[in-house]
Write an enzyme that holds these catalytic residues in place. Structure first.
Site, PDB file in Angstrom:
ATOM      1  N   TYR A 196      36.212  28.467  41.518  1.00  0.00           N
ATOM      2  CA  TYR A 196      36.345  29.932  41.552  1.00  0.00           C
ATOM      3  C   TYR A 196      36.755  30.392  42.950  1.00  0.00           C
ATOM      4  CZ  TYR A 196      35.109  34.878  40.843  1.00  0.00           C
ATOM      5  OH  TYR A 196      35.136  36.261  40.750  1.00  0.00           O
ATOM      6  N   LYS A 250      40.112  32.449  44.070  1.00  0.00           N
ATOM      7  CA  LYS A 250      40.060  33.788  44.685  1.00  0.00           C
ATOM      8  C   LYS A 250      40.658  33.761  46.101  1.00  0.00           C
ATOM      9  CE  LYS A 250      38.673  36.008  41.264  1.00  0.00           C
ATOM     10  NZ  LYS A 250      39.375  37.186  40.732  1.00  0.00           N
TER      11      LYS A 250
HETATM   12  P1  NAD Z   1      34.378  40.463  32.777  1.00  0.00           P
HETATM   13  O1  NAD Z   1      34.047  39.094  32.311  1.00  0.00           O
HETATM   14  O2  NAD Z   1      33.555  41.591  32.289  1.00  0.00           O
HETATM   15  O3  NAD Z   1      35.905  40.815  32.497  1.00  0.00           O
HETATM   16  C1  NAD Z   1      36.911  39.852  32.602  1.00  0.00           C
HETATM   17  C2  NAD Z   1      38.028  40.237  31.678  1.00  0.00           C
HETATM   18  O4  NAD Z   1      39.042  39.218  31.720  1.00  0.00           O
HETATM   19  C3  NAD Z   1      37.565  40.348  30.216  1.00  0.00           C
HETATM   20  O5  NAD Z   1      38.087  41.532  29.656  1.00  0.00           O
HETATM   21  C4  NAD Z   1      38.175  39.124  29.560  1.00  0.00           C
HETATM   22  O6  NAD Z   1      38.484  39.309  28.175  1.00  0.00           O
HETATM   23  C5  NAD Z   1      39.438  38.950  30.381  1.00  0.00           C
HETATM   24  N1  NAD Z   1      40.004  37.614  30.232  1.00  0.00           N
HETATM   25  C6  NAD Z   1      39.355  36.416  30.252  1.00  0.00           C
HETATM   26  N2  NAD Z   1      40.210  35.419  30.038  1.00  0.00           N
HETATM   27  C7  NAD Z   1      41.445  35.986  29.877  1.00  0.00           C
HETATM   28  C8  NAD Z   1      42.743  35.485  29.630  1.00  0.00           C
HETATM   29  N3  NAD Z   1      42.983  34.163  29.507  1.00  0.00           N
HETATM   30  N4  NAD Z   1      43.771  36.370  29.507  1.00  0.00           N
HETATM   31  C9  NAD Z   1      43.555  37.705  29.622  1.00  0.00           C
HETATM   32  N5  NAD Z   1      42.349  38.229  29.875  1.00  0.00           N
HETATM   33  C10 NAD Z   1      41.309  37.380  30.007  1.00  0.00           C
HETATM   34  O7  NAD Z   1      34.325  40.357  34.363  1.00  0.00           O
HETATM   35  P2  NAD Z   1      34.484  41.443  35.535  1.00  0.00           P
HETATM   36  O8  NAD Z   1      33.277  41.312  36.356  1.00  0.00           O
HETATM   37  O9  NAD Z   1      34.874  42.773  34.994  1.00  0.00           O
HETATM   38  O10 NAD Z   1      35.688  40.760  36.353  1.00  0.00           O
HETATM   39  C11 NAD Z   1      36.954  41.367  36.565  1.00  0.00           C
HETATM   40  C12 NAD Z   1      37.571  40.764  37.804  1.00  0.00           C
HETATM   41  O11 NAD Z   1      36.748  41.056  38.923  1.00  0.00           O
HETATM   42  C13 NAD Z   1      37.715  39.236  37.759  1.00  0.00           C
HETATM   43  O12 NAD Z   1      38.930  38.854  38.323  1.00  0.00           O
HETATM   44  C14 NAD Z   1      36.560  38.772  38.638  1.00  0.00           C
HETATM   45  O13 NAD Z   1      36.810  37.510  39.209  1.00  0.00           O
HETATM   46  C15 NAD Z   1      36.516  39.878  39.652  1.00  0.00           C
HETATM   47  N6  NAD Z   1      35.229  39.997  40.355  1.00  0.00           N
HETATM   48  C16 NAD Z   1      34.082  40.267  39.695  1.00  0.00           C
HETATM   49  C17 NAD Z   1      32.890  40.367  40.400  1.00  0.00           C
HETATM   50  C18 NAD Z   1      31.578  40.656  39.749  1.00  0.00           C
HETATM   51  O14 NAD Z   1      30.537  40.566  40.424  1.00  0.00           O
HETATM   52  N7  NAD Z   1      31.524  41.013  38.474  1.00  0.00           N
HETATM   53  C19 NAD Z   1      32.891  40.191  41.786  1.00  0.00           C
HETATM   54  C20 NAD Z   1      34.085  39.935  42.433  1.00  0.00           C
HETATM   55  C21 NAD Z   1      35.262  39.840  41.712  1.00  0.00           C
END
Ligand code: NAD
Length: 251
Positions: free
Chosen positions: A155, A159
């Site tokens: 991961y 990133k």
């Molecule tokens: P989440 O799991 O709620 O949402 C992720 C989304 O990506 C979902 O809608 C899922 O259906 C979609 N997805 C998964 N595989 C896919 C694919 N092959 N094709 C298209 N869509 C796909 O997670 P989130 O927390 O909302 O994360 C969103 C972004 O934010 C991600 O890139 C994550 O790495 C980043 N992020 C999240 C956090 C956190 O703490 N939640 C922190 C830093 C960064």
């Protein structure tokens, strides 16, 4: 309204951070492509919320880990809305496992979606943005792209790659009026980390690592920065990784 007349694609926007950005972009006047990985019903629900609030949105489905799907998605959005002005590479997955248990599949799944998908979604929209001489490409990166987390080698690699991809692409595309930047969230309360947050002491540990003392932020707290990076307010911002992390990375 900051995004009046703009067309935005937000990958992975049927839930979590992507859905919050989609609702906010809709409220700011953008026409929004809400993209689900597989569950179109969930994307339709977000679309309904945006449309009921007076915005304009449409649901799409794509697995953006596949290059052909990136191209198909961009084509469908451009056919539906006539253009694309803003791309938010938000779709992502996080699998925490020690290095010894990281299989090739666990590595590939995270790299293919988080890193490769972001690059090829950008490639899919660049011709349209170049032709109009403007565009905004935003990678949703992470504090895991600027600092390390144990049990997260794949991961963090994905990133960190997304963060430096922004530097490379901005050098290539700034002259075409295209802004390439990223938004790096801290710990956000979403389904992605629900299993980890359920572990005793996890939220408290993240809180202790964050100067605000907040373990997990609300995803809506990211949307102002997402609007900034998509709007003309950021026209001279190129290659930035805007941290919205409660100060997590400041130690
Ligand atoms: P989440 O799991 O709620 O949402 C992720 C989304 O990506 C979902 O809608 C899922 O259906 C979609 N997805 C998964 N595989 C896919 C694919 N092959 N094709 C298209 N869509 C796909 O997670 P989130 O927390 O909302 O994360 C969103 C972004 O934010 C991600 O890139 C994550 O790495 C980043 N992020 C999240 C956090 C956190 O703490 N939640 C922190 C830093 C960064």
């Amino acid at each position: 309204m900051k995004l009046e007349g703009k067309v935005a694609i937000i990958t992975g926007s049927s839930r979590g951070i992507g859905a919050c950005i989609a609702r906010r972009y809709g409220a700011e006047g953008a026409r929004v492509a809400v993209v689900a990985h597989s569950n179109l019903d969930k994307a339709e629900a977000v679309v309904k919320e945006i449309n009921d609030a007076g915005g304009e949105a449409k649901a799409f489905q794509a697995d953006v880990a596949q290059v052909s799907e990136c191209d198909r998605l961009a084509g469908e959005v451009i056919a539906a809305f006539g253009t694309v002005d803003i791309l938010v590479n938000n779709a992502g997955i996080f699998t925490a496992v020690p290095i010894e248990d990281t299989t090739e599949e666990i590595w590939d799944t995270q790299i293919d979606l988080n890193l490769k998908g972001s690059f090829f979604m950008a490639r899919a929209v660049v011709p349209t943005m170049k032709a109009k001489g403007s565009g905004k490409i935003i990678n949703i990166t992470s504090i895991a792209g600027v600092g390390g987390f144990p049990n997260s080698g794949a991961y963090c690699s994905s990133k960190g790659g997304q963060v430096n991809m922004v530097n490379a692409l901005c050098l290539e595309l700034a002259k075409d009026g295209i802004n390439v930047n990223s938004l790096a969230p801290g710990n956000i309360k979403t389904d992605m980390n629900a299993p980890y947050r359920a572990e005793a002491g996890y939220d408290e540990r993240q809180a202790s690592l964050t100067p605000t003392g907040v373990g997990h932020m609300d995803p809506n707290e990211l949307t102002g920065a997402a609007v900034f990076l998509a709007s003309s307010d950021s026209d001279q911002v190129h290659g930035a990784n805007l941290l919205v992390d409660g100060g997590w990375a400041a130690w």
